[in-house]
Design a protein around this motif. Sequence first.
Motif, PDB file in Angstrom:
ATOM      1  N   THR A  53       0.857  -1.184   0.000  1.00 39.58           N
ATOM      2  CA  THR A  53       0.000   0.000   0.000  1.00 39.58           C
ATOM      3  C   THR A  53       0.893   1.233   0.000  1.00 39.58           C
ATOM      4  O   THR A  53       1.845   1.313   0.769  1.00 39.58           O
ATOM      5  N   PHE A  54       0.589   2.177  -0.847  1.00 33.04           N
ATOM      6  CA  PHE A  54       1.408   3.383  -0.965  1.00 33.04           C
ATOM      7  C   PHE A  54       0.866   4.487  -0.065  1.00 33.04           C
ATOM      8  O   PHE A  54      -0.346   4.709   0.010  1.00 33.04           O
ATOM      9  N   TYR A 118      -6.630   5.836 -13.023  1.00 32.66           N
ATOM     10  CA  TYR A 118      -6.485   5.257 -11.687  1.00 32.66           C
ATOM     11  C   TYR A 118      -7.316   5.979 -10.625  1.00 32.66           C
ATOM     12  O   TYR A 118      -7.771   5.354  -9.671  1.00 32.66           O
ATOM     13  N   PHE A 119      -7.509   7.294 -10.800  1.00 30.49           N
ATOM     14  CA  PHE A 119      -8.139   8.067  -9.735  1.00 30.49           C
ATOM     15  C   PHE A 119      -9.436   8.761 -10.157  1.00 30.49           C
ATOM     16  O   PHE A 119     -10.080   9.399  -9.335  1.00 30.49           O
ATOM     17  N   LYS A 140      -7.929   8.082  -2.050  1.00 29.26           N
ATOM     18  CA  LYS A 140      -8.084   6.869  -2.869  1.00 29.26           C
ATOM     19  C   LYS A 140      -7.012   5.825  -2.521  1.00 29.26           C
ATOM     20  O   LYS A 140      -7.305   4.630  -2.435  1.00 29.26           O
ATOM     21  N   LEU A 141      -5.781   6.267  -2.349  1.00 30.82           N
ATOM     22  CA  LEU A 141      -4.690   5.326  -2.084  1.00 30.82           C
ATOM     23  C   LEU A 141      -4.833   4.633  -0.731  1.00 30.82           C
ATOM     24  O   LEU A 141      -4.157   3.638  -0.479  1.00 30.82           O
ATOM     25  N   GLY A 145      -8.543  -1.580  -3.073  1.00 26.98           N
ATOM     26  CA  GLY A 145      -8.359  -1.598  -4.518  1.00 26.98           C
ATOM     27  C   GLY A 145      -7.206  -0.763  -5.008  1.00 26.98           C
ATOM     28  O   GLY A 145      -6.948  -0.702  -6.218  1.00 26.98           O
ATOM     29  N   TYR A 146      -6.454  -0.127  -4.102  1.00 26.70           N
ATOM     30  CA  TYR A 146      -5.343   0.721  -4.514  1.00 26.70           C
ATOM     31  C   TYR A 146      -3.992   0.194  -4.047  1.00 26.70           C
ATOM     32  O   TYR A 146      -3.012   0.926  -4.023  1.00 26.70           O
TER      33      TYR A 146
END
Length: 472
Positions: A53-54, A118-119, A140-141, A145-146
């Motif tokens: 995860t970022f 992606y976003f 979102k991150l 799902g990210y």
Amino acid sequence: MKTLINTPKSFIHDNFLLENKYAEELYHNYSKNQPIIDYHNHLPPQQIAEDKTFKNITEVWINGDHYKWRAMRTLGVNEKFITGDASDKDKFMQWAKTVPYTMRNPLYHWTHLELSRYFGISDLLNGKSAEKIWEETQIKLNTEGYTCRGLLKKVNAELVCTTEDPLDNLHYHKEMASEDLGFKVSTAFRPDKAILISAVGYTTYLNELGEKVAFEINSFSSLCHALRNRIQFFHDNGCRLCDHGLDQIYFENYTENEVNTILQKKISGKEISNEEALKFQSAVLVYLCETYHEFGWVQQFHLGALRNNNARMHRILGPDTGWDSIGDYPQAQKLSAFLNALDSKDKLTKTIIYNLNPADNEVMATMIGNFNDGSVKGKVQWGSGWWFLDQKDGMIKQLNALSNMGLISCFVGMLTDSRSFLSFPRHEYFRRILCNLLGDEIKKGELPNDMEWIGKIVSDISYLNAKEYFKF
């Protein structure tokens, strides 16, 4: 077919880069929904295995991206905000301020494609929108799902093929082989460090390779034995590709006694001449390629980069940090002799050749035809636009040269060659450019309005040719 109005806030829209109804139909009906086979990239397999995860968009999008770094440096952004100790948010803000100045560089298109895909962000990235976009991506991150795997699923990736040195233990690939990821992860064998005898640290590398195979490498034959050992190991763990990043193909006449003597000189700490290095590198490369043929692998050659030009910054930051450019090495004669030597012994495996110098486009487009012998569809391929040619103009020139001098219908298509999990819209970018090129020629009457057949060619180039060629 639904078309969105292209306003400043929807720069990336349904028909982005598609200039007529034929292009639109080809893309939306035959290319858009095809899975992605990304058969060459530099993604870290550990991050996929651990489903990383970022923390923020800088971590996933800017860190490690030397394309962005070069642009920021050119604009005068201080290195503190590029590879230095500035905060991730401050680095993002500096990138956001840079983006409007990248117009007509592929970074401008890639940036907005990636934000959109992606976003779901349609705003143009700039200094004014930066704070809002930072916050949107941050939210979102940190949602489901990210993760790394989630990002790959978002783009319908079927295969991602990372690139590993022969010393790699493939620990993470082994882990993932037993899991149902929703996509496949494989590896490509990258033995450059075993070939380039003049490189700093070569003898240290030989010692590490010797430790890995549990015997001393003190001769050319023992080096070959060690490399075969590692090829077998990679093969046993699902590898079916290799890759080489070389300035040019090496092919000099040599004897085994000569190359053995050259290796002994290197091990003993003596200087070797350029001529000796070329002989040795030729011998190792031929041995490797004959072995790839035996194992049924696909071999790839990335040719023509002039690397680490800025010695001062290379000392500070190391390789792959944005100090490379296009080289002007001669390619045709040695490449022809090399492929011919393998083919003469019926030991030329499936091969993909990439050039970095656009002056070599027609050389590559015609060279592959010399060794397509009818045994395999598109056995020898000219690869897609690479690195500095991985942009609209470079792709169109590659597609046109391949069409004029070969069969575009046999082309295995696009790859990312990237270290970023957000780079996969480059496949979409390529597909849109391909469809627009063909759609424009249908409109002009240069191609027939046969959507079923031309659509099949588009589907093949987008996905099916690669699926058949690599046979994962």
